[in-house]
Design a protein around this motif. Sequence first.
Motif, PDB file in Angstrom:
ATOM      1  N   UNK A  55       0.857  -1.188   0.000  1.00  0.00           N
ATOM      2  CA  UNK A  55       0.000   0.000   0.000  1.00  0.00           C
ATOM      3  C   UNK A  55       0.895   1.241   0.000  1.00  0.00           C
ATOM      4  N   UNK A  56       0.951   1.986  -1.100  1.00  0.00           N
ATOM      5  CA  UNK A  56       1.842   3.152  -1.177  1.00  0.00           C
ATOM      6  C   UNK A  56       1.470   4.272  -0.212  1.00  0.00           C
ATOM      7  N   UNK A  57       0.254   4.236   0.324  1.00  0.00           N
ATOM      8  CA  UNK A  57      -0.194   5.326   1.192  1.00  0.00           C
ATOM      9  C   UNK A  57       0.133   5.099   2.662  1.00  0.00           C
ATOM     10  N   UNK A  58       0.695   3.928   2.994  1.00  0.00           N
ATOM     11  CA  UNK A  58       0.969   3.579   4.387  1.00  0.00           C
ATOM     12  C   UNK A  58       2.410   3.936   4.740  1.00  0.00           C
ATOM     13  N   UNK A  59       2.594   4.522   5.931  1.00  0.00           N
ATOM     14  CA  UNK A  59       3.941   4.936   6.346  1.00  0.00           C
ATOM     15  C   UNK A  59       4.752   3.824   7.006  1.00  0.00           C
ATOM     16  N   UNK A  60       4.066   2.834   7.589  1.00  0.00           N
ATOM     17  CA  UNK A  60       4.790   1.766   8.278  1.00  0.00           C
ATOM     18  C   UNK A  60       5.485   0.866   7.266  1.00  0.00           C
ATOM     19  N   UNK A  61       6.556   0.223   7.720  1.00  0.00           N
ATOM     20  CA  UNK A  61       7.298  -0.682   6.845  1.00  0.00           C
ATOM     21  C   UNK A  61       6.468  -1.919   6.535  1.00  0.00           C
ATOM     22  N   UNK A  62       6.435  -2.300   5.259  1.00  0.00           N
ATOM     23  CA  UNK A  62       5.657  -3.454   4.808  1.00  0.00           C
ATOM     24  C   UNK A  62       6.592  -4.524   4.246  1.00  0.00           C
ATOM     25  N   UNK A  63       6.321  -5.768   4.598  1.00  0.00           N
ATOM     26  CA  UNK A  63       7.126  -6.887   4.090  1.00  0.00           C
ATOM     27  C   UNK A  63       6.823  -7.110   2.619  1.00  0.00           C
ATOM     28  N   UNK A  64       7.843  -7.117   1.806  1.00  0.00           N
ATOM     29  CA  UNK A  64       7.665  -7.260   0.365  1.00  0.00           C
ATOM     30  C   UNK A  64       7.396  -8.697  -0.062  1.00  0.00           C
ATOM     31  N   UNK A  65       8.105  -9.630   0.542  1.00  0.00           N
ATOM     32  CA  UNK A  65       8.077 -11.021   0.078  1.00  0.00           C
ATOM     33  C   UNK A  65       7.050 -11.825   0.866  1.00  0.00           C
ATOM     34  N   UNK A  66       6.228 -12.569   0.138  1.00  0.00           N
ATOM     35  CA  UNK A  66       5.268 -13.491   0.750  1.00  0.00           C
ATOM     36  C   UNK A  66       6.010 -14.785   1.065  1.00  0.00           C
ATOM     37  N   UNK A  67       6.331 -14.981   2.339  1.00  0.00           N
ATOM     38  CA  UNK A  67       7.154 -16.137   2.716  1.00  0.00           C
ATOM     39  C   UNK A  67       6.430 -17.466   2.572  1.00  0.00           C
ATOM     40  N   UNK A  68       5.112 -17.438   2.420  1.00  0.00           N
ATOM     41  CA  UNK A  68       4.362 -18.678   2.223  1.00  0.00           C
ATOM     42  C   UNK A  68       4.423 -19.148   0.774  1.00  0.00           C
ATOM     43  N   UNK A  69       4.924 -18.303  -0.109  1.00  0.00           N
ATOM     44  CA  UNK A  69       5.016 -18.627  -1.535  1.00  0.00           C
ATOM     45  C   UNK A  69       6.366 -19.291  -1.793  1.00  0.00           C
ATOM     46  N   UNK A  70       6.387 -20.507  -2.346  1.00  0.00           N
ATOM     47  CA  UNK A  70       7.676 -21.188  -2.576  1.00  0.00           C
ATOM     48  C   UNK A  70       8.528 -20.441  -3.603  1.00  0.00           C
ATOM     49  N   UNK A  71       9.772 -20.189  -3.275  1.00  0.00           N
ATOM     50  CA  UNK A  71      10.619 -19.440  -4.202  1.00  0.00           C
ATOM     51  C   UNK A  71      10.845 -20.197  -5.510  1.00  0.00           C
TER      52      UNK A  71
END
Length: 647
Positions: free
Chosen positions: A485-501
């Motif tokens: 969400x570009x409007x949120x100031x808090x740090x957001x996790x980019x990578x979905x760790x439940x998704x197999x690389x």
Amino acid sequence: MKQSVKRAGLGLVLGSVLGSVSIANAATIDLRLMETTDIHMHLMDYDYYSDKQSDAVGLSRVATLIKQARSEAANSVLVDNGDLLQGTPLGDYVAKGRVLRFGEIHPAYKAMNLLNYEVGNVGNHEFNYGLDFLMKSLAGANFPYVSANVYADDGDNNPENDQPYFQPYLIKDKVVTDTQGKKHTLKIGYIGFVPPQIMTWDKDNLTGKVIAKDILETAHKYIPEMKSKGADIIVAIPHSGMYNNHYEKGEENATYHLAKVDGIDAIMFGHSHRVFPGDKALDSFEGVNSEKGTVFGVPATMPGFWGSHLGIIDLKVESTDEGGWQVVDGTGAVRAIARREGRQTVALVQADKKINDAVQAEHQGTLSYMRRKVGESTADINSFFALVQDDPSIQIVNNAQIWYTQNIVRGTSYESLPILSAAAPFKAGGRGGPEYFTDVPKGDIALKNVSDLYIYPNDLKVVKLSGAQVVEWLERAAGQFNQIDPSVNVTQALVNNAFPTYNFDVIDGIDYKIDVAQPARYDSEGVIVNPDAHRITDVRFDGYKLDPNQIFLVATNNYRASGGGKFPALDGSTTVIDAPDKNRDVIANYLLTQKTINPAADQNWRFADFGNAKVSFTTSPKAKDLAADNMIYVGEDSNGFAVFELK
């Protein structure tokens, strides 16, 4: 009237007394079940990719736990749940290097035969080297194998007369001692299952030879049969993970639903490389008691992967008035060989020297095999940033696959079609920990480094797709990322760790951007859930906007081409070239041909602008001094990963 009441009262008293006598005379047996699973040829406590001893892996470490756990119990049995024969260079060396011969004992069984296994189950990776190699290997085990849902393909399309390819289940007599010191014989039934998806994942090895059926249907067929044949206790050994999604026929991860099948007394599962009890995602499921280690009341365990844990189920079994036995209570647990303390792996047990000694000859052969030089790199190759920018470890794989495909289509009807290539970062942290990254220093590249770049023994396949289908492929792969969400100031996790690389495919030969401000178009099952979402933007081929009708050849592997990961348009029907070589061999031959390579990524993909949002990702601590200008090092998390923010 009074007399009748008196007699009734006497009957109640007598019934109560007799019931008490019956309970007092009931024999009680404490039975311990132990499980290993997903060893993936980590027999020794050794990391073949970094070429050094490891405290975090190895059957030889688990062996110490097995002996400890066995010494604590009057009665115990040990089972293995498959995915044993493939996974490290040692496995490839035995299958493809020196080649196992008929009559020889596979090193996996040289080790396991020392540990007194009761039974083994066949995992999906057992089929990777073909049925002949599998049967040749299993012949060296001094314990039997079961697998209930794999049948011989008789070709008559009549399921009523299908014959099991393996022994579907076993009922073994086990002499046990009750809590009073008396001997009894328990009839313990063992039944194994494998994901039906083996028919997709190893299509070339299995088509026309075997078929695989639904796990639940198979359980409902055989569990009553096992009971009717006298099994006092039934232990299910599904090589199948646990998810609480709605069950569909042919489900890969069926354990959650298998626990509801009447007659199963314990479940020792695997496949998805998780730990149960202990994985918080599994603990939250309805019907799961993580403190007791049960699923819908059935004691269960899943002991991780690569020899990270031993699974333990403790059952309390009592005699019945009818002369049989019943499980009246049980718990599931795991024991680890090591624990993480920041960056450090702290060993909890030492390796069993007898296990390491048993496979020493094959181990040394593997080291010699893997240390052979195949090329040279002018720069370091690592996967530290593979999930956040175009990456050299993926670039080399894609370059090799394009080179190979260009050669094999010469003189064919496909020669004029443009060639793309898809590859994913197999080693990018995750459950493997902060050391689980490709890290090849510049200079000589050995065969062990090729195995580090491409860890699976896949076969190269080429599919023919339209430009629109290629974009949908990338949309499915873009599920690797959380929505930002570009409007949120808090740090957001980019990578979905439940998704197999290994499902985050990067496709080379085109340029594109990934807009993580958009929701993922596909869910984890490959179903479109946000039809208006399009994360893949500004797609270009040869500098021009991609024509959705343009036809391409795309080099990939057999897993992806035949449906692995549930990607759109990839179900086997679009495969046009079944290459005779493995992806890993293609990379090795490419390096031998090129001699010296520059591994720099061509930056053909990047993120679309996500405004002023702060996003974070984790990677190896080694990445601290290698970060790009748009990355800020934050520190280390509790698991020893380095935390970065993207500017």
